[in-house]
Design a protein around this motif. Structure first.
Motif, PDB file in Angstrom:
ATOM      1  N   VAL A 246      96.412 140.179  73.299  1.00 54.14           N
ATOM      2  CA  VAL A 246      96.099 140.640  74.647  1.00 54.14           C
ATOM      3  C   VAL A 246      94.630 141.042  74.757  1.00 54.14           C
ATOM      4  N   CYS A 247      94.130 141.734  73.756  1.00 54.05           N
ATOM      5  CA  CYS A 247      92.721 142.165  73.795  1.00 54.05           C
ATOM      6  C   CYS A 247      91.781 140.970  73.834  1.00 54.05           C
ATOM      7  N   ALA A 248      92.058 139.937  73.070  1.00 51.99           N
ATOM      8  CA  ALA A 248      91.220 138.740  73.094  1.00 51.99           C
ATOM      9  C   ALA A 248      91.287 138.051  74.454  1.00 51.99           C
ATOM     10  N   CYS A 249      92.489 137.963  75.031  1.00 50.18           N
ATOM     11  CA  CYS A 249      92.637 137.349  76.362  1.00 50.18           C
ATOM     12  C   CYS A 249      91.872 138.144  77.421  1.00 50.18           C
ATOM     13  N   LEU A 250      91.979 139.459  77.377  1.00 47.15           N
ATOM     14  CA  LEU A 250      91.280 140.288  78.361  1.00 47.15           C
ATOM     15  C   LEU A 250      89.768 140.149  78.231  1.00 47.15           C
ATOM     16  N   ALA A 251      89.276 140.067  77.002  1.00 50.18           N
ATOM     17  CA  ALA A 251      87.836 139.930  76.809  1.00 50.18           C
ATOM     18  C   ALA A 251      87.336 138.609  77.401  1.00 50.18           C
ATOM     19  N   GLU A 252      88.074 137.527  77.192  1.00 54.24           N
ATOM     20  CA  GLU A 252      87.661 136.234  77.751  1.00 54.24           C
ATOM     21  C   GLU A 252      87.749 136.233  79.279  1.00 54.24           C
ATOM     22  N   ALA A 253      88.832 136.816  79.818  1.00 57.71           N
ATOM     23  CA  ALA A 253      88.974 136.853  81.272  1.00 57.71           C
ATOM     24  C   ALA A 253      87.905 137.727  81.922  1.00 57.71           C
ATOM     25  N   LEU A 254      87.616 138.872  81.319  1.00 62.22           N
ATOM     26  CA  LEU A 254      86.597 139.762  81.884  1.00 62.22           C
ATOM     27  C   LEU A 254      85.215 139.144  81.813  1.00 62.22           C
TER      28      LEU A 254
ATOM     29  N   ALA B 196      85.164 137.485  70.979  1.00 63.66           N
ATOM     30  CA  ALA B 196      86.413 138.131  71.393  1.00 63.66           C
ATOM     31  C   ALA B 196      87.500 137.951  70.336  1.00 63.66           C
ATOM     32  N   CYS B 197      87.681 136.712  69.868  1.00 62.09           N
ATOM     33  CA  CYS B 197      88.746 136.448  68.889  1.00 62.09           C
ATOM     34  C   CYS B 197      88.396 137.021  67.524  1.00 62.09           C
ATOM     35  N   ALA B 198      87.106 136.988  67.147  1.00 62.06           N
ATOM     36  CA  ALA B 198      86.718 137.538  65.848  1.00 62.06           C
ATOM     37  C   ALA B 198      86.922 139.046  65.807  1.00 62.06           C
ATOM     38  N   ALA B 199      86.580 139.736  66.901  1.00 63.73           N
ATOM     39  CA  ALA B 199      86.788 141.188  66.923  1.00 63.73           C
ATOM     40  C   ALA B 199      88.273 141.535  66.834  1.00 63.73           C
ATOM     41  N   ALA B 200      89.101 140.815  67.601  1.00 59.24           N
ATOM     42  CA  ALA B 200      90.539 141.073  67.526  1.00 59.24           C
ATOM     43  C   ALA B 200      91.100 140.731  66.152  1.00 59.24           C
ATOM     44  N   ALA B 201      90.593 139.651  65.542  1.00 60.82           N
ATOM     45  CA  ALA B 201      91.066 139.259  64.214  1.00 60.82           C
ATOM     46  C   ALA B 201      90.687 140.294  63.163  1.00 60.82           C
ATOM     47  N   LEU B 202      89.501 140.861  63.264  1.00 61.29           N
ATOM     48  CA  LEU B 202      89.090 141.885  62.299  1.00 61.29           C
ATOM     49  C   LEU B 202      89.964 143.131  62.413  1.00 61.29           C
ATOM     50  N   VAL B 203      90.300 143.517  63.633  1.00 62.14           N
ATOM     51  CA  VAL B 203      91.173 144.682  63.813  1.00 62.14           C
ATOM     52  C   VAL B 203      92.561 144.399  63.236  1.00 62.14           C
ATOM     53  N   LEU B 204      93.092 143.205  63.514  1.00 65.08           N
ATOM     54  CA  LEU B 204      94.403 142.869  62.967  1.00 65.08           C
ATOM     55  C   LEU B 204      94.364 142.747  61.447  1.00 65.08           C
ATOM     56  N   LEU B 205      93.250 142.265  60.907  1.00 70.11           N
ATOM     57  CA  LEU B 205      93.139 142.168  59.456  1.00 70.11           C
ATOM     58  C   LEU B 205      93.150 143.554  58.813  1.00 70.11           C
ATOM     59  N   ALA B 206      92.409 144.484  59.397  1.00 68.06           N
ATOM     60  CA  ALA B 206      92.418 145.859  58.868  1.00 68.06           C
ATOM     61  C   ALA B 206      93.812 146.469  58.949  1.00 68.06           C
TER      62      ALA B 206
END
Length: 384
Positions: A317-325, A361-371
């Motif tokens: 959701v965070c990645a989708c919102l970042a792209e839409a915004l 957007a996707c890299a930031a969300a991926a880093l959070v999910l990786l942590a």
């Protein structure tokens, strides 16, 4: 008449010796602090086949090494060993299974296992084959026929992906977030045509249909096969580590590097597939956004498979919102007085291209999910 009889009780003489009987001190609560825990988790202890399974269950219920210290144990694993030793199992069925000699696997079962593996491999290669055939059909047609092929290919690709995810190591057996599929489709759609839309918005458009590229989608479709293989390797080695570990800390020390190695292996495989598809198809594909999105989808699926669907959906959701915004901010910048709203995204697009927005957007969300995955998938409770 009956004569009443009276019995006199002699009083103790002053010379008799007084005896003192020691009275035990009254304890508050049970003398054994493990009894309450044993009754509370009796079903877990009765169904466990080894102490580590009990330790994983206790960890899932929030019992840490600090909690184990209140039960006079140095850590959760030693507490689990005592629970395993004290709680009786029905006829010690689990111990009998462990002591039983290993029987040879029947040939029919071996053949069935190989057939199942071949079936899973075929299903994991099916999305790539569907996307490649759809792309070839689009290059050879035009007009209404091209639109029909695009729609048929989209439905076929969705069905192939669903079939690949319903079987094998990427199959999620627990609770899932139904809306997560919508976020995945949004991310894939943006990968195909989002960069063209953002470029058109920055240039003052769009004044017509914006360009779309299918090469990244073809690469991600073929990357389903290495995703299945990496998830299988992670599951097998994590369970093997679970059986060989001497405690929860020992398991976490081996499981966390294993997760990082799995993600790195998948990223390398995805990079090679995207570069190869670019070379074969002769069309350029933005490597950074494709790699970031593929890694994000892989981490989200691993978390869903191991029982953490809500954080996975939140990352999508965070990645989708970042792209839409990003697209909405550029469009809102055309309103008089709102020019500064579009300045950050416009500056990023002019400096690094439109592909930098989904990549970030996707890299930031991926880093959070990786942590988050390093913490959660490093627990034994995620693999039992």
């Amino acid at each position: 008449m009956t004569e009443a009889r009276t019995t006199s009780v002699p009083e103790p003489s002053s010379s008799s010796t007084t005896m003192t009987v020691p009275v035990p001190a009254v304890r508050r609560g049970p003398a054994d602090p493990v009894i309450l825990l044993m009754h509370r988790h009796r079903r877990l202890c009765e169904g466990a086949v080894d102490p580590l399974e009990i330790a994983a269950g206790l960890e899932a219920h929030g019992i840490t090494d600090r909690t184990a210290a209140r039960f006079r144990h140095r850590d959760v694993f030693s507490l689990a060993e005592e629970l395993y030793a004290r709680v009786p199992r029905d006829g010690d069925r689990a111990a009998a299974v462990l002591r039983a000699p290993k029987q040879p696997v029947p040939v029919a079962d071996v053949r069935a296992g190989r057939a199942s593996s071949a079936r899973r491999l075929t299903l994991s290669l099916l999305p790539g084959a569907v996307s490649a055939l759809t792309l070839a059909g689009l290059h050879r047609t035009s007009g209404q026929t091209q639109l029909a092929i695009a729609l048929a290919g989209a439905f076929a690709l969705s069905g192939a992906l669903s079939s690949a995810l319903r079987r094998g190591p990427l199959r999620a057996t627990g609770r899932r977030v139904p809306a997560a599929g919508l976020w995945v489709y949004w991310l894939l759609a943006y990968l195909v045509c989002g960069d063209g839309l953002l470029d058109a918005l920055v240039a003052g458009g769009p004044h017509g249909p914006w360009p779309a590229t299918l090469t990244p989608l073809v690469g991600l479709s073929f990357a389903v096969a290495p995703a299945v293989c990496c998830a299988h390797l992670f599951s097998v080695h994590a369970r093997r580590r679970l059986a060989d570990s001497s405690g929860l800390a020992d398991f976490a020390a081996g499981a966390r590097p294993l997760l990082l190695a799995t993600v790195a292996l998948y990223a390398c495989a995805l990079t090679g597939i995207v570069l190869l598809s670019t070379l074969v198809l002769g069309a350029g594909a933005a490597l950074a956004p494709t790699l970031a999105l593929g890694t994000l989808l892989m981490l989200a699926r691993l978390l869903t498979v191991h029982g953490y669907p809500d954080p996975a959906a939140a990352g999508l959701v965070c990645a989708c919102l970042a792209e839409a915004l990003a697209c909405l901010s550029v469009a809102a910048g055309r309103i008089p007085g709102c020019g500064p709203v579009a300045a950050p995204v416009t500056g990023v697009v002019q400096a690094w291209g439109a592909g930098a927005v989904p990549a970030l957007a996707c890299a930031a969300a991926a880093l959070v999910l990786l942590a988050y995955a390093v913490v959660t998938l490093g627990r034994a409770s995620a693999h039992t």
